[in-house]
Structures are given as structure tokens and as C-alpha cells.
Design an enzyme around this catalytic site. Structure first.
Site, PDB file in Angstrom:
ATOM      1  N   ASN A 117      30.648  -8.359  12.196  1.00 32.95           N
ATOM      2  CA  ASN A 117      29.435  -8.677  12.945  1.00 32.95           C
ATOM      3  C   ASN A 117      29.439  -7.759  14.158  1.00 32.95           C
ATOM      4  OD1 ASN A 117      29.250 -10.845  11.167  1.00 32.95           O
ATOM      5  ND2 ASN A 117      30.084 -12.321  12.624  1.00 32.95           N
ATOM      6  N   HIS A 132      35.721  -5.094  16.411  1.00 31.28           N
ATOM      7  CA  HIS A 132      36.572  -5.979  15.611  1.00 31.28           C
ATOM      8  C   HIS A 132      35.867  -6.361  14.314  1.00 31.28           C
ATOM      9  CE1 HIS A 132      33.838  -8.843  17.523  1.00 31.28           C
ATOM     10  NE2 HIS A 132      34.180  -9.721  16.609  1.00 31.28           N
ATOM     11  N   PHE A 166       8.992 -18.912   5.731  1.00 35.63           N
ATOM     12  CA  PHE A 166       8.897 -18.703   4.288  1.00 35.63           C
ATOM     13  C   PHE A 166      10.281 -18.499   3.660  1.00 35.63           C
ATOM     14  CE2 PHE A 166       8.187 -16.125   0.455  1.00 35.63           C
ATOM     15  CZ  PHE A 166       7.307 -16.968  -0.221  1.00 35.63           C
TER      16      PHE A 166
END
Ligand SMILES: [Zn+2]
Ligand SMILES: [Zn+2]
Length: 332
Positions: A154, A167, A309
Site C-alpha cells: 500500500n 514498506h 453502484f
């Protein structure tokens, strides 16, 4: 004009919204690129602050012994799953199923330098990061009770991390997700119908057609999938059939050490250094030997938001066309 496209690996449909198609400029505007220092005094992952993380489970140094570390692997301070948790299943209120949160959650600190991101690292250091991924995959997949090991990164707040020190993470879980089971069934079906691996087939379709291909090397194909769920979704897929990332050999990793940063650099140059996630899809631990599975990396810049949606249907609306986004990445 909009079009529905079916993802051959999940059978899910994606709406490719041609009419709303954006140029890269529209995705990257308003993003300010901040400069980051090489060392941050109160960063828990910077050198000198080793006591701010749990003791390391693995460390890679320039030389053996006490030379400064290049990569550290530590248990996550706030783990999603923990080795000390119970493994048994139980019923809650006599109806609901529960299980202890057994598993492993580790952080791979990719470099001692706070501002040295993967695209800016030297190839040999990226190779060491990839070796750390593979070493931890091998170690965790051998733990009793582990069924799935996911390596992921991430990068940036919208990608799910507040830590800016470079990391990656690895989670070893006692369960295989319903989504992965579905993908396994689909791949198995393709194999029994054709005698071929679905992912090897996708590689050859993309390499033949070439209009979604970003680039290729001897060992990898980099392309935007036909039914991309997200704008600029990019796959890095090994050309050699191999179900398990843990079995990637040193030649694979040394090629990937060029391919991965190169892909990120192209994404950065087209989109202006966006936040992103990448994940290493690999066979579930008990299915590592299955001839119909194939490991690959999925890279997703966080230039989209799931809305009503998507939440309501699980059907993604991709506001860009993979053939166009691949062209931007190819020319970058
Ligand atoms: Zn740091
Ligand atoms: Zn294959």
C-alpha cells in the site's frame, strides 16, 4: 459508447465507460508531489528507531554480522491476524460462525532510506526486496494451518497506509477467500476444457494482440487487462508457467527487479506519482502444484473511488479504456 466486458479470470463483468473516458491529465491534476527527507526522526521504520517495532523475524545486511541493515522484516505492531490467536471454529449466539484470528502479519521495511521508493532504488536492491518477499513467502507458507499467503504494498494514504517509509506487507491466513476459490474453479474449468493454463493463454492473447501490451521482457509480459476493473490497472505476468511465486527462480527475480520499477516509473510519469497498491496473486498453499494456476502481480493506481453502484452490485465502472491507457504507459 459504453461496453460490458467479461473478466476471463473471475467471470465478472466490468462496465468500460468510453464516453466518460479521461485523458491521463484528468487523472493526475491536483496532485502535488512532495519532497520527502531521507531520514525522519520519529519514523518507526527509520534506522535508529528499531526499538519502535517488534523484534525482526528476518534481516538483510550488506555483509553478515553487525553491518547496517538493508531490509528488515518485522511483525506488524497492529496485526490483522496473529500467531498467538486460537485456531478453532465456534458458534456465536448459536447461529453465527467465528474463528480465532490466527495467522501472520509482517511488514517488510524495504530500505533504511525514508525517501527511497522502489522506482528510485537500484536494481540490485529491488532484487533483494523481491528475495525477501520470496523468503518470507516460503517461511510462512510452511507454517501449520496457513492456507493463503498474500504479499502486497500500500503506497500512500488513499492506498491504505499512513506510513510513508517504503514498506510492503505480507499476511498469511488460515482461509482461502471465496473470491480466490472462484478464480481457482474458473482456471480449473479452462484447463479441463483446453488442456492449457488460463493465465498462460491470457499472456499469449495479449502478446499476440499487443494493443493492451505496455512492454515485455524475456520473462514477463506487462499489460492492461482486457476487462480492467480500474483505470490503469496493470498486470505483470511471468511468461513461464508457474503457479507459485515461492518457486520463482533467481533469473525470474533479477528480471522482475527491472520490470517492476520500470512499470512504476511509467505509471508515475503518466499519472504524476499516484498512490497505488500492488498484490502478488499466487496459488493457495495447498494448491501450489496445480497446473492450472499461475502467479502474477496486479498493480492498481488509486485514481478511482468505489461508489454506490460498485458497492451495490460488485460491478465496476472503469472510466478509461485499457487499450488507451496501455498506449499512454507504452509511450511514457
Ligand atoms: Zn522512515
Ligand atoms: Zn500458466
Amino acid at each position: 459508447v459504453t461496453e460490458l466486458r467479461q473478466d476471463p479470470t473471475t467471470n465478472e463483468w466490468v462496465i468500460i465507460a468510453h464516453a466518460r473516458s479521461k485523458r491521463p491529465y484528468d487523472f493526475s491534476k491536483d496532485r502535488e508531489i512532495k519532497s520527502t527527507p531521507a531520514f525522519v526522526e520519529d519514523c518507526s521504520l527509520c534506522p535508529g528507531n528499531e526499538n519502535m517495532t517488534p523484534p525482526e523475524v528476518a534481516v538483510y545486511r550488506q555483509e553478515s554480522g553487525t553491518s547496517p541493515w538493508l531490509i528488515r522484516v518485522v511483525p506488524n505492531l497492529f496485526p490483522a491476524l496473529s500467531p498467538s490467536a486460537e485456531t478453532g471454529e465456534r458458534l456465536v449466539d448459536s447461529h453465527f460462525k467465528a474463528k480465532g484470528g490466527f495467522g501472520f502479519h509482517e511488514v517488510i521495511i524495504e530500505t533504511p532510506h525514508h525517501n527511497q521508493t522502489l522506482p528510485k532504488m537500484g536494481t540490485s536492491h529491488v532484487e533483494l526486496v523481491l528475495q525477501a518477499y520470496r523468503d518470507r513467502y516460503k517461511a510462512l507458507s510452511k507454517e501449520t494451518g496457513i492456507r493463503a499467503v498474500l504479499i502486497f504494498k500500500n503506497h500512500g494514504v488513499t492506498a491504505g497506509t499512513s506510513l510513508s517509509h517504503p514498506h510492503s506487507q505480507i499476511i498469511a491466513a488460515p482461509i482461502v477467500s471465496t473470491h480466490d476459490k472462484k478464480k481457482l474453479e474458473i482456471a480449473k474449468e479452462h484447463y479441463s476444457g483446453t488442456g492449457r493454463c488460463l493465465y498462460c493463454d491470457i499472456n499469449s492473447w495479449e502478446l499476440e494482440n499487443r494493443n493492451r501490451l505496455v512492454f515485455e521482457t524475456d520473462r514477463f509480459a506487462v499489460f492492461h487487462p482486457y476487462a480492467s476493473h480500474y483505470p490503469f490497472e496493470t498486470w505483470i505476468s511471468p511468461k513461464k508457467h508457474e503457479p507459485c511465486f515461492g518457486n520463482a527462480n533467481s533469473e525470474d527475480l533479477s528480471d522482475l527487479a527491472e520490470v517492476l520499477p520500470k512499470t512504476l516509473r511509467r505509471m508515475d510519469s503518466v499519472l504524476g506519482e499516484p498512490d497505488f497498491n500492488y498484490v502478488f496473486h499466487t496459488a493457495p498453499v495447498d494448491d501450489e502444484g496445480r497446473e492450472f494456476l499461475h502467479w502474477y502481480i496486479q498493480l492498481i493506481p488509486r485514481i478511482w473511488t468505489a461508489a454506490g453502484f460498485e458497492i451495490g452490485t460488485g460491478i465496476y465502472i472503469n472510466t478509461s479504456v485499457p487499450e488507451e491507457t496501455a498506449k499512454y504507459m507504452k509511450e511514457a
